[in-house]
Design a protein around this motif. Structure first.
Motif, short mmCIF file in Angstrom:
data_model
loop_
_atom_site.label_atom_id
_atom_site.label_comp_id
_atom_site.label_asym_id
_atom_site.label_seq_id
_atom_site.Cartn_x
_atom_site.Cartn_y
_atom_site.Cartn_z
N ASN A 162 0.81 -1.22 0.00
CA ASN A 162 0.00 0.00 0.00
C ASN A 162 0.84 1.27 0.00
O ASN A 162 0.31 2.37 -0.09
N TYR A 163 2.16 1.10 0.11
CA TYR A 163 3.02 2.27 0.19
C TYR A 163 3.15 2.94 -1.18
O TYR A 163 3.27 2.29 -2.21
N PRO B 121 -3.03 5.77 -5.67
CA PRO B 121 -4.13 5.11 -6.39
C PRO B 121 -5.37 5.99 -6.50
O PRO B 121 -6.42 5.53 -6.95
N HIS B 122 -5.26 7.27 -6.11
CA HIS B 122 -6.43 8.15 -6.06
C HIS B 122 -6.33 9.29 -7.08
O HIS B 122 -5.24 9.79 -7.34
N ARG C 30 -0.49 7.64 2.24
CA ARG C 30 -1.64 6.77 2.48
C ARG C 30 -2.55 7.30 3.60
O ARG C 30 -3.67 6.82 3.76
N ASN C 31 -2.08 8.27 4.36
CA ASN C 31 -2.92 8.92 5.37
C ASN C 31 -3.65 10.13 4.81
O ASN C 31 -4.37 10.81 5.54
#
Length: 566
Positions: free
Chosen positions: A26-27, A60-61, A203-204
């Motif tokens: 996820n990094y 991924p956004h 990711r935060n």
């Protein structure tokens, strides 16, 4: 950064990559490449610039906006978070400063191609101590506005694995250097946190940060291409290497030879006479444009002074033969202490590389500057050093700040959320460096206690005891805090006592527990796995527990996570 505590007052007043713990699936981290041109006006202490950034979205956004830090606006008025932090810490100088001493950034016009982007100052919902949103009388959430953070809207957005190029002019009024990191004292300039800079998106989510004096930074990786236009007779020191400026290179080489010769002949008095003491000479009517480039860094700083003397050296890695150019720049005031400054850079590069991993850049510099936010402050490939009173104090500050090229520069943790990951671990390296080079150094030796060593008892205490004594002072008074905490949540005393000193003492204990060989292997594995990335505390812990095959919860949960008495 190395905090100016005044040691006396502190005491009394107080394997290959395959087997490593790699980033999980996820990094991700964004890439931001900068092209900046800037011109200094040293008559009214302003800079006028133009910036082009290429923002690569590796998340991924889809991003519909980008948050930009506008940190010069922290100096704009008494309502900023910086101004309020000064007051909370009992510093009223900024509050009562005249407008001429304050600063700002304006003239922003964000564009993509010919399309102007809408932007506004960032607003954040206000929450209470329990994390609940506070509502106003109208039932709507109250919001706080930050003048040093901008929200720039992207009508078409930027898709995952896509890039966008944004441009903007900008104008900065440089504040007085008496307050913090950006500023000038007369015509000596420290140009830091000075350009519009995207906040980190990880990711935060977004990590917007108002500029603070206590509490440092978290920035995206990228490449910098910067041109600086300045009067001809300034000496400039900046992140990265000069490119295509042979005349400037010859000038620096000549100044280095002149300074070296004066030291060699013992004519240090002449250092104070070359430019008429420390007075500023008149600025040249002619201009020069200098070009600096540096890849794979997350910040860019530059410094300028017409009075600087220069020394040059080099460090060569034994195994690879790689050469690092070493440069120091200093004024007459501290010239007697800077005579050995190249050796300090050399030794810092040697020990930090040996213990953690090789220095990856080709230039390393230290500047005798006008810093007010602590005794020294680090930037990629260059560090700014405040006034010192002895050889040993200069060496300590230089090597500490050079060390931040590893713990902040290469291992770019979030300093606002986990300040111990850079300041504390770096201080543990500082502690080890001083103990390795000067095993018999006492506290009295370090501070030069004017013949009162025996009365004070400092002649019986090794220099390294300062790290334990400051923690003990806080713990005995029940004012200590856990090492793991946000930078702004520490009292000003505990930011030094706990974040720096206690963390250093704890990691020194961990090294003694594991032994140098195993400890060093873990730190080197950490460096290999996370260099040029954004590690979190759990990532460091994972490396150590995997490398030692030990449960280190007593260390990471108790020593780092609580203020249980040691």
């Amino acid at each position: 950064m190395r905090i100016k505590t005044g040691l006396l007052s502190v005491i009394f007043f107080v394997s290959a990559l395959t087997g490593l713990a790699q980033p999980d699936s996820n990094y991700f981290q964004q890439q931001v490449d900068y092209t900046i041109s800037v011109k200094l006006n040293d008559a009214n202490h302003t800079i006028k610039g133009y910036e082009t950034i290429r923002y690569k979205n590796n998340s991924p956004h889809k991003l519909k906006y980008i948050l930009f830090h506008l940190w010069p606006n922290a100096y704009k008025n008494n309502e900023t978070d910086l101004a309020k932090q000064f007051l909370e810490n009992g510093d009223i100088d900024f509050y009562y400063a005249p407008p001429a001493d304050k600063g700002f950034i304006d003239s922003l016009l964000f564009k993509v191609g010919d399309d102007t982007l809408k932007w506004e100052f960032y607003k954040e919902e206000i929450k209470d101590k329990n994390g609940d949103v506070v509502n106003g009388k109208d039932g709507k959430p109250k919001k706080k506005q930050y003048v040093d953070i901008a929200k720039v809207f992207l009508p078409k957005g930027v898709e995952p694995d896509s890039s966008i190029t944004i441009t903007t002019p900008f104008f900065v009024k440089i504040p007085s250097g008496l307050f913090s990191r950006l500023g000038h004292i007369g015509q000596s300039y420290q140009i830091t946190q000075w350009y519009p800079k995207p906040a980190v998106y990880d990711r935060n989510g977004w990590n917007p940060m108002p500029y603070l004096n206590q509490g440092e930074f978290y920035s995206e990786w990228g490449n910098f291409d910067v041109t600086i236009t300045i009067p001809q007779n300034y000496v400039v020191a900046a992140t990265g290497e000069l490119s295509g400026c042979p005349q400037e290179e010859r000038m620096l080489e000549l100044k280095a030879k002149e300074t070296e010769q004066l030291f060699k002949e013992g004519r240090t008095d002449k250092l104070g006479n070359l430019l008429g003491g420390d007075a500023f000479p008149a600025s040249s009517a002619e201009w020069k444009t200098l070009h600096y480039v540096q890849k794979n860094v997350h910040d860019f700083a530059w410094f300028a002074d017409k009075r600087w003397h220069v020394l040059k050296g080099e460090y060569v890695f034994e195994k690879s033969g790689k050469l690092v150019s070493l440069w120091t720049y200093f004024t007459n005031t501290n010239s007697r202490y800077w005579k050995k400054s190249i050796q300090y850079l050399n030794d810092a590069c040697h020990y930090y590389s040996k213990w953690n991993g090789d220095y990856p850049y080709s230039i390393l510099q230290a500047v005798d500057g006008t810093i007010s936010a602590g005794g020294g402050m680090e930037y990629p490939t260059i560090t700014n050093i405040g006034n010192v009173g002895s050889d040993i104090s200069l060496e300590t500050v230089i090597m500490h700040e050079v060390g931040h090229n590893w713990f902040y520069g290469i291992l770019a943790s979030n300093e606002r959320e986990h300040p111990w990951m850079d300041e504390g671990i770096n201080s543990a390296n500082e502690m080890r460096y001083m103990r390795t080079k000067y095993p018999e150094l006492t506290l009295a030796n370090e501070i030069g206690f004017a013949g009162l060593e025996k009365i004070s008892g400092l002649d019986t205490l090794k220099q390294r005891m300062q790290y334990y004594l400051t923690y003990k002072l806080a713990a005995t008074n029940n004012t200590d805090q856990p090492i793991e905490g946000k930078s702004q949540d520490f009292t000003s005393a505990n930011y030094g006592f706990i974040v720096y000193q206690k963390t250093a003492a704890c990691f020194n204990y961990l090294r003694a527990y594991l032994g140098d060989e195993l400890y060093d292997k873990c730190m080197q594995d950490y460096f290999k796995a996370w260099k040029f990335k954004h590690p979190q505390p759990k990532d460091l812990r994972k490396i150590f527990e995997k490398g030692t095959k030990k449960d280190l919860s007593w260390f990471f949960d108790d020593l780092i996570g609580t203020n249980k008495i040691i």
